[in-house]
Design an enzyme around this catalytic site. Sequence first.
Site, PDB file in Angstrom:
ATOM      1  N   HIS A   1      -5.669   1.884  -4.357  1.00 10.63           N
ATOM      2  CA  HIS A   1      -4.798   1.338  -3.311  1.00 10.63           C
ATOM      3  C   HIS A   1      -4.416  -0.097  -3.631  1.00 10.63           C
ATOM      4  O   HIS A   1      -5.010  -0.753  -4.488  1.00 10.63           O
ATOM      5  CB  HIS A   1      -5.487   1.421  -1.940  1.00 10.63           C
ATOM      6  CG  HIS A   1      -6.613   0.445  -1.742  1.00 10.63           C
ATOM      7  ND1 HIS A   1      -6.852  -0.191  -0.547  1.00 10.63           N
ATOM      8  CD2 HIS A   1      -7.580  -0.008  -2.594  1.00 10.63           C
ATOM      9  CE1 HIS A   1      -7.894  -0.987  -0.659  1.00 10.63           C
ATOM     10  NE2 HIS A   1      -8.360  -0.889  -1.876  1.00 10.63           N
TER      11      HIS A   1
ATOM     12  N   HIS B   1      -2.508   1.322   6.903  1.00  8.10           N
ATOM     13  CA  HIS B   1      -2.913   1.198   5.499  1.00  8.10           C
ATOM     14  C   HIS B   1      -3.098   2.605   4.929  1.00  8.10           C
ATOM     15  O   HIS B   1      -3.427   3.544   5.649  1.00  8.10           O
ATOM     16  CB  HIS B   1      -4.209   0.400   5.349  1.00  8.10           C
ATOM     17  CG  HIS B   1      -4.526   0.060   3.922  1.00  8.10           C
ATOM     18  ND1 HIS B   1      -3.795  -0.864   3.200  1.00  8.10           N
ATOM     19  CD2 HIS B   1      -5.463   0.544   3.058  1.00  8.10           C
ATOM     20  CE1 HIS B   1      -4.289  -0.958   1.974  1.00  8.10           C
ATOM     21  NE2 HIS B   1      -5.286  -0.103   1.863  1.00  8.10           N
TER      22      HIS B   1
ATOM     23  N   CYS C   1       0.813  -1.229   0.000  1.00 12.51           N
ATOM     24  CA  CYS C   1       0.000   0.000   0.000  1.00 12.51           C
ATOM     25  C   CYS C   1       0.841   1.272   0.000  1.00 12.51           C
ATOM     26  O   CYS C   1       0.624   2.183  -0.809  1.00 12.51           O
ATOM     27  CB  CYS C   1      -0.985  -0.012   1.168  1.00 12.51           C
ATOM     28  SG  CYS C   1      -0.221   0.053   2.817  1.00 12.51           S
TER      29      CYS C   1
END
Length: 356
Positions: free
Chosen positions: A330, A318, A270
């Site tokens: 993402h 994240h 990510c």
Amino acid sequence: MYRRHCAAAAITLVCALAVVAAPVQAFAAPTPPGPGGPTAPAESGKKSLEEVRAEIDELYLKAGAATDAYNLAEEKTKKQSGEIVRLAQAIAEGQAKIAGLKSRAGAQAREEYRNAGLPPGARLMLSGDPQLFLDGISRARQGQQATKGLLGELTRTQQDLETYTKDASTNWTKLEAGRVKQAKAKKKINAQIAAAKKLESQLEKEERARLLKMEQEAARQAQTSWLGSGALKEINREASPLGKKAVAFATAQIGKPYVWGAEGPKSYDCSGLTSQAWAAAGRPIPRTSQEQWRLLPHIAIQDMRPGDLIIYHADATHVGMYVGDGQIVHAPRPGRDVTLAGAGTMQILGVVRPDA
């Protein structure tokens, strides 16, 4: 005989009770019709599909946290390695400089020896030439100053060399500590991912399909709730020129697989995706989502614009890039590809702006 019959009966009863009491690791059968519908009540000792989904999600969240720790340790290791190389070069230069200074000092000592070891003043007094005596005084003073300067420079260089050596030792210790942290994080990541994959592999094909639908339905409901809260009412800002470049880079990676620790070009995690997107736009940012959250300027959600980064989960493990219309791009997790998703499908911690 009677006693043997009683003993046999007792043993049989104990075995039967042990079989009944033994835990059973199994999953509930999928509920017929209704994708995303309610999960059937779990039979005693069995896990429902919802429980399996929650357990898998938790494992991947832990893997994400370990991945951030690994990436941070890797960044620090790179920094320490570079510092050690710089210090090694400084040490080599310092040693060469000391060798040159010692050579010059040796030449002066040999000159003194050739003059029978007499002090400059005594040699001048014995010359018998007044002009030579006066000229010699000036040269002697210059020579004394040069000798003093030489010794001072030699002392400073030796002190610098000691400092460089000490710093190199400290950085080496940090480097080794970073490598240990990396190894521990790597082991944890692999263990969490392996456990999640094992859980998924124990499901029947129909259960896996239903699990995916449950994930999609949960994401849809979370996004609907987020949009219903009015979060996007005032969000209609355009991306900055750099933001447009970052968004273009990030969206061009859609379809590439998530691989923990990866920074492209074939795969990403990510924060690997977001950091590389902004690097491509000409604005380097921290490598990990936690460092992005800690070091980049925070922006209110109502002020968000494409290119900004949305940080997720309470521990900032994240990150996704906002691309407009309530969407992010993402790299979700192992087993998934870089994709578009609703910005409200996960727990939002906050928003940061790399080019604020």
